[in-house]
Structures are given as structure tokens and as C-alpha cells.
Design a protein around this motif. Structure first.
Motif, PDB file in Angstrom:
ATOM      1  N   SER A  83       9.019   4.953   0.566  1.00 39.72           N
ATOM      2  CA  SER A  83       8.338   4.887  -0.731  1.00 39.72           C
ATOM      3  C   SER A  83       8.139   6.274  -1.332  1.00 39.72           C
ATOM      4  O   SER A  83       8.352   6.488  -2.527  1.00 39.72           O
ATOM      5  N   GLY A 131       3.647   1.672  -1.446  1.00 40.40           N
ATOM      6  CA  GLY A 131       4.124   1.909  -2.805  1.00 40.40           C
ATOM      7  C   GLY A 131       3.103   2.669  -3.626  1.00 40.40           C
ATOM      8  O   GLY A 131       3.434   3.587  -4.378  1.00 40.40           O
ATOM      9  N   ILE A 132       1.821   2.309  -3.449  1.00 41.20           N
ATOM     10  CA  ILE A 132       0.755   2.981  -4.202  1.00 41.20           C
ATOM     11  C   ILE A 132       0.645   4.432  -3.763  1.00 41.20           C
ATOM     12  O   ILE A 132       0.543   5.343  -4.586  1.00 41.20           O
ATOM     13  N   LEU A 133       0.691   4.656  -2.437  1.00 35.75           N
ATOM     14  CA  LEU A 133       0.601   6.032  -1.937  1.00 35.75           C
ATOM     15  C   LEU A 133       1.782   6.857  -2.450  1.00 35.75           C
ATOM     16  O   LEU A 133       1.618   8.002  -2.864  1.00 35.75           O
ATOM     17  N   HIS A 178       0.831  -1.195   0.000  1.00 40.39           N
ATOM     18  CA  HIS A 178       0.000   0.000   0.000  1.00 40.39           C
ATOM     19  C   HIS A 178       0.874   1.256   0.000  1.00 40.39           C
ATOM     20  O   HIS A 178       0.558   2.239  -0.661  1.00 40.39           O
ATOM     21  N   PHE A 192       7.995   3.146  -8.250  1.00 36.68           N
ATOM     22  CA  PHE A 192       6.982   2.240  -7.706  1.00 36.68           C
ATOM     23  C   PHE A 192       7.522   0.809  -7.669  1.00 36.68           C
ATOM     24  O   PHE A 192       7.420   0.111  -6.655  1.00 36.68           O
ATOM     25  N   LEU A 213       3.449   6.374  -5.197  1.00 35.16           N
ATOM     26  CA  LEU A 213       3.212   6.600  -6.621  1.00 35.16           C
ATOM     27  C   LEU A 213       2.251   7.766  -6.835  1.00 35.16           C
ATOM     28  O   LEU A 213       2.486   8.656  -7.651  1.00 35.16           O
TER      29      LEU A 213
END
Lengths: 452, 80
Positions: free
Chosen positions: B23, A390-392, A388, B58, A394
Motif C-alpha cells: 500500500s 490503505g489508509i496508512l 487499514h 488508495f 494514503l
């Protein structure tokens, strides 16, 4: 159009299906932020207009169906449009009916596509005659749409009160950028503001993590437990008429038909409104949930397809939330497309019909098959591999990129300001639909209402 | 900070602060890095490079960060 173009259209549709099948399965990916940047790149790369259109239609048809799947399988919405179905999907998942729900979603989608393409094409041809009048009235229509959606929303008074302040915020930023000259006064920044609205609630939640007290309320000890039902056991049929009951087919078809006439309203808003209207008299919760899911799947396709097809063919101005958000690159992507020279002006009616049909037919055929057969496998892969965070990450980098491209570093913070404001209003009950409509109507609201 | 390793629920799923910060840093650096590598007079290339950068970031993030989910595969009984 020649045979070379037809082959390229097939390829474009296949590429779109491939990309958006994968993206659709990732939970929480917002439609606008995944459709708009990629479409914009395709347009700016100089791909012929007819192929751009095929790509886009295939992309939305694929995404609208694949986004619904995580909702049914694991109880996380695939995107904004599938959130209205969440409650019903969770209920049926607990009953162990996920495989059937996926089938209902795919057939619902199919109905939505089959009904709305001819209807939208017909409506577009009728509206061509009134195109000029509609163009001059478009801002007023957006404003009335904002009021209408306020009245149907969760917090009616707040939504109405929020319209004018939000319009001032948007126009205030635009005038600031024009004033210091980082944006030419002919350009209206829309794309990054739009993303600010869509990701507002997320921004507010993330910023909440910085506050000790609100952080406490978000703490959790456990990892998320997700159970994925194994692939389609039981009923193996792919025959749409055997998957749905007669009542479901009728309700999905009628709702999809009505949605076409309301193409200027917010797709999420319409999906909730018409979806609930079609099902709220059903007593049995299982039947009700199944009908709601079928109808909403049809509505999601219908609102998106009519929202892009009608404004493109009839008017040439992005006069619907779908057109101005996810589809904005088809109307305005300087230097390739401008408001006076876009797909509307470059394609004739036959080219429109061929491009739309090829895109939609390829997309719905492939995704219909894939989702019915491989939904669990794809979902397992995505959930095991994709964090999750990683998505945030991105999302945040996409927002920074598009905000920077619109008006430099200043706009990165401008979009943050919009995100905080709209996200807070959203959490208090002013829905996305009202906020989007306000963004489109903002110049008019400031000119005609505030300065009256 | 007292919250190392603590997990939070944001946007319907579970995250860890440290992973989230990693991230965000990886993705935004690769996105904007790629954007600035592109020729500055070509909007298409800037956007294209930026998108590639974001996808790369990503993918790199997915290697470093483990999803906070426990997956079980269930056999669904006969449908109605």
C-alpha cells in the motif's frame, strides 16, 4: 454577492458534505490531513473567497459529526477530535446503546453549531477593536497556552521540559532551509511540520515494526472482530428535545458557550477539559457517559467553529489551533491569499455571515439526517471495503507530498525527524496541544526566551 | 524475515506487513508520480495532481488488500 454566488455557495456546501461524510466514516483519518490539502486546492484553484469559506465551514461541521460515528458504532475513533469520546462510547456500546449514542452525538453537534455560530460572530465583532493589540501579543498567547496545556496534561513536567527543545527543533530546521536557500527567508514552514506532529505517534508505531523486539509486542493472531449494530431500531424520533435530557442540553450548551471564549486553546485539549469538567460529578456511569458524549460532540463543533470564525473575522491572523492547522489555507495560501490579503480583508461582515450560515445550515441538516438514518450501513460499507493498510499508505503519501511541496526532499526527512521526536514525546505524555502551541510560538520562544 | 502473514496492531486496527508495504509503495508512487506529471511552475496543479494521485493509489490499494476485520451485524435490543 449576487444570486449566482448564492447558488455556487449551496453547491460548494453540498460538495463538502458529500466528500467529508465519506471521509468522516473512515476510522483514524486525522482532521488536519484531510481538511487542509483539499481546502488548499480549492483556494489555489481560484474559487471566489466567499465560496471557499462556505466550503470550509460545511466541511468542518460535517467532518466533526461524521468522525464521531465510528467511535460509537465500532469503537474506532474517526479522527483525533473524537478520541476523547472513545472510552464512553465503548462503555455504552457494550450496553447495546450505540443507536442512542449516535442520536446524542448528532443532537450534541447541533447544539454546538447553534450556540457557537452566533457567539463566535459576536465575540469576533467585540474583538475587532483589539485586533492590533492581539496580533502583537499572539506569540506570547501561544506560549502561555503551551504552558497552560502542559499543566493540564498527562505528564506535566515532561511537557514543560519539552517546550523549549521542540521550539529549537522547529526553528533549527527553518534556519537550515533558509541558510541553504531552499526556502525564502520570508516563508515560515508550518503545514508539513504540523502534519509531522499529528502523525508522529503513527510514525513511531510504524518504525517500531522495524525493531524485532518491539515488533513482538505488537503481534496479534486474530483479526479484529467488529460488531455493527443494525440501523436505528427503537426510537425513531429526530426531534432534538426528545433525544436529550434537560441536564444534557444545559451542560452541552454551557460548555459550547465557554469554549468560544477560549478559542486560542487546542480543540482536543478543550474538549477533554470542559467535557470532563461537565461530567465528573455524575455518579451513574450510563448517565455520565451519555452526558459526556453529548457535551463533547457540542464542544467539538464549538471549538472548531469559534477557532476559525473569530480569527478570520476579527484578526486576519491564524491565532488559534484550528485556524493555523486545518484552516491555514484560508489565511495564507500564496499567491491567492497572504497574511495581509486573505478572507479577513476580502469579505465584509455580511458576506461572512451569509457564507458561514449557508455552510453550517446545509451541513448540519444533511448530516443530522444521514447519520441518524444510515450510520450503520455506511459504516459497514467502509469497514468491509477499506483496509487499514490503505489508509496508512494514503497518509504517508500525503505527508511525503506536502513535505516535498514545502521544501523538497530535505524536508521529507525533516518531517520524519519531527514525527519521530514529537511522536516519542507524545507517547511519553506530552500532548498534541502543547506541541502545536509550541510550533506556533517557536520563533518567539527562540527570540525572547532562549536568547534573552 | 520471519513475519510473512503475521498480523500487527498499529493505530487501533490490524495490519499485515506485506499489505502495508504494498500500500505504501502504490500510494506514494502514484502520489509523487502524479505530482511530477503536473507543470512544475503551477503550484495549484501540482497539489491537485498529487491529491488525485493519492486518491487513485488508495483506491488501487483497496482492490489488492483485504481488510483484516470480521464484521458481524447485530440486532440491538430495545433502547433505554
Amino acid at each position: 454577492m449576487n444570486s449566482m454566488h448564492i447558488i455556487q455557495m449551496f453547491l460548494a456546501a453540498l460538495v463538502a458534505v458529500f466528500i467529508y461524510t465519506f471521509i468522516g466514516f473512515i476510522p483514524g483519518t486525522d482532521e488536519t490531513s484531510v481538511l487542509m490539502p483539499i481546502t488548499l486546492t480549492v483556494v489555489l484553484a481560484g474559487v471566489p473567497p466567499i465560496i471557499v469559506l462556505t466550503f470550509f465551514i460545511a466541511a468542518i461541521v460535517t467532518l466533526n459529526l461524521t468522525n464521531a460515528i465510528p467511535t460509537a458504532l465500532v469503537g474506532l475513533p474517526g479522527g483525533v477530535m473524537s478520541s476523547p469520546m472513545l472510552e464512553y462510547s465503548l462503555f455504552l456500546k457494550e450496553k447495546g446503546m450505540s443507536a442512542l449514542v449516535i442520536k446524542k452525538m448528532t443532537v450534541g453537534s447541533l447544539i454546538g453549531v447553534v450556540i457557537s455560530i452566533p457567539t463566535a460572530l459576536l465575540l469576533a465583532n467585540v474583538l475587532v477593536a483589539y485586533a492590533e493589540k492581539i496580533q502583537t501579543l499572539s506569540s506570547l498567547l501561544f506560549f502561555l497556552g503551551a504552558i497552560f496545556l502542559s499543566l493540564t496534561g498527562r505528564n506535566k513536567i515532561l511537557s514543560m521540559l519539552g517546550i523549549i527543545p521542540l521550539a529549537i527543533l522547529f526553528m533549527g530546521l527553518r534556519h537550515l532551509y533558509w541558510g541553504i536557500g531552499i526556502v525564502p527567508s520570508s516563508a515560515n514552514i508550518t503545514v508539513s511540520f504540523f502534519l509531522g506532529i499529528t502523525t508522529g505517534p503513527l510514525m513511531v508505531s510504524l518504525l517500531g515494526l522495524l525493531n524485532k523486539r518491539s515488533r513482538k509486542s505488537m503481534v496479534t493472531k486474530k483479526m479484529k472482530k467488529i460488531s455493527i449494530p443494525n440501523d436505528a431500531i427503537g426510537n425513531k424520533t429526530l426531534n432534538p428535545f426528545k433525544i436529550l435530557t434537560r441536564a444534557e442540553i444545559v451542560k452541552a450548551s454551557i460548555s459550547a458557550l465557554i469554549a468560544n471564549f477560549l478559542f486560542v486553546l487546542s480543540p482536543v485539549g478543550l474538549t477533554i477539559l470542559l467535557g470532563e469538567a461537565a461530567t465528573n460529578r455524575i455518579k451513574d456511569p450510563v448517565i455520565r457517559s451519555n452526558t459526556a458524549i453529548t457535551t463533547m460532540s457540542a464542544l467539538i463543533q464549538a471549538t472548531y467553529l469559534s477557532g476559525i470564525i473569530i480569527p478570520l473575522i476579527a484578526i486576519g491572523v491564524p491565532l488559534s489551533p484550528t485556524a493555523i492547522g486545518p484552516g491555514s489555507a484560508l489565511f495564507n495560501a500564496p499567491p491567492v491569499f497572504t497574511v495581509d490579503n486573505n478572507l479577513h480583508h476580502r469579505l465584509d461582515s455580511w458576506e461572512f455571515i451569509v457564507a458561514i450560515l449557508i455552510g453550517a445550515v446545509i451541513a448540519i441538516t444533511i448530516t443530522y439526517y444521514i447519520t441518524n438514518r444510515y450510520a450503520s450501513r455506511i459504516s459497514t460499507f467502509v469497514l468491509q471495503r477499506i483496509p487499514h493498510e490503505g489508509i496508512l499508505g494514503l497518509f504517508i503519501s500525503l505527508i511525503i507530498l506536502l513535505a516535498y511541496m514545502d521544501a523538497g526532499l530535505l524536508n521529507v526527512f525533516g518531517v520524519l525527524l519531527i514525527g519521530i521526536t514529537c511522536g516519542t514525546l507524545n507517547k511519553m505524555g506530552m500532548g498534541y496541544g502543547v506541541q502545536f502551541m509550541t510550533l506556533y510560538a517557536a520563533p518567539w520562544i527562540v527570540d525572547k526566551i532562549i536568547l534573552l | 524475515m520471519d513475519n510473512k502473514g503475521q498480523m500487527f496492531e498499529v493505530w487501533g486496527d490490524i495490519i499485515e506487513i506485506k499489505s502495508l508495504v504494498i500500500s505504501i509503495i502504490i500510494s506514494s508512487t502514484s502520489t509523487m508520480g502524479a505530482y511530477f506529471i503536473a507543470p512544475s511552475n503551477d503550484k495549484t496543479k501540482q497539489l491537485f495532481f498529487g491529491l488525485i494521485g493519492s486518491v487513485l493509489g488508495f483506491i488501487i490499494s483497496t482492490f489488492f488488500i483485504r481488510p483484516k476485520r470480521i464484521i458481524t451485524i447485530e440486532e440491538e435490543s430495545i433502547e433505554k
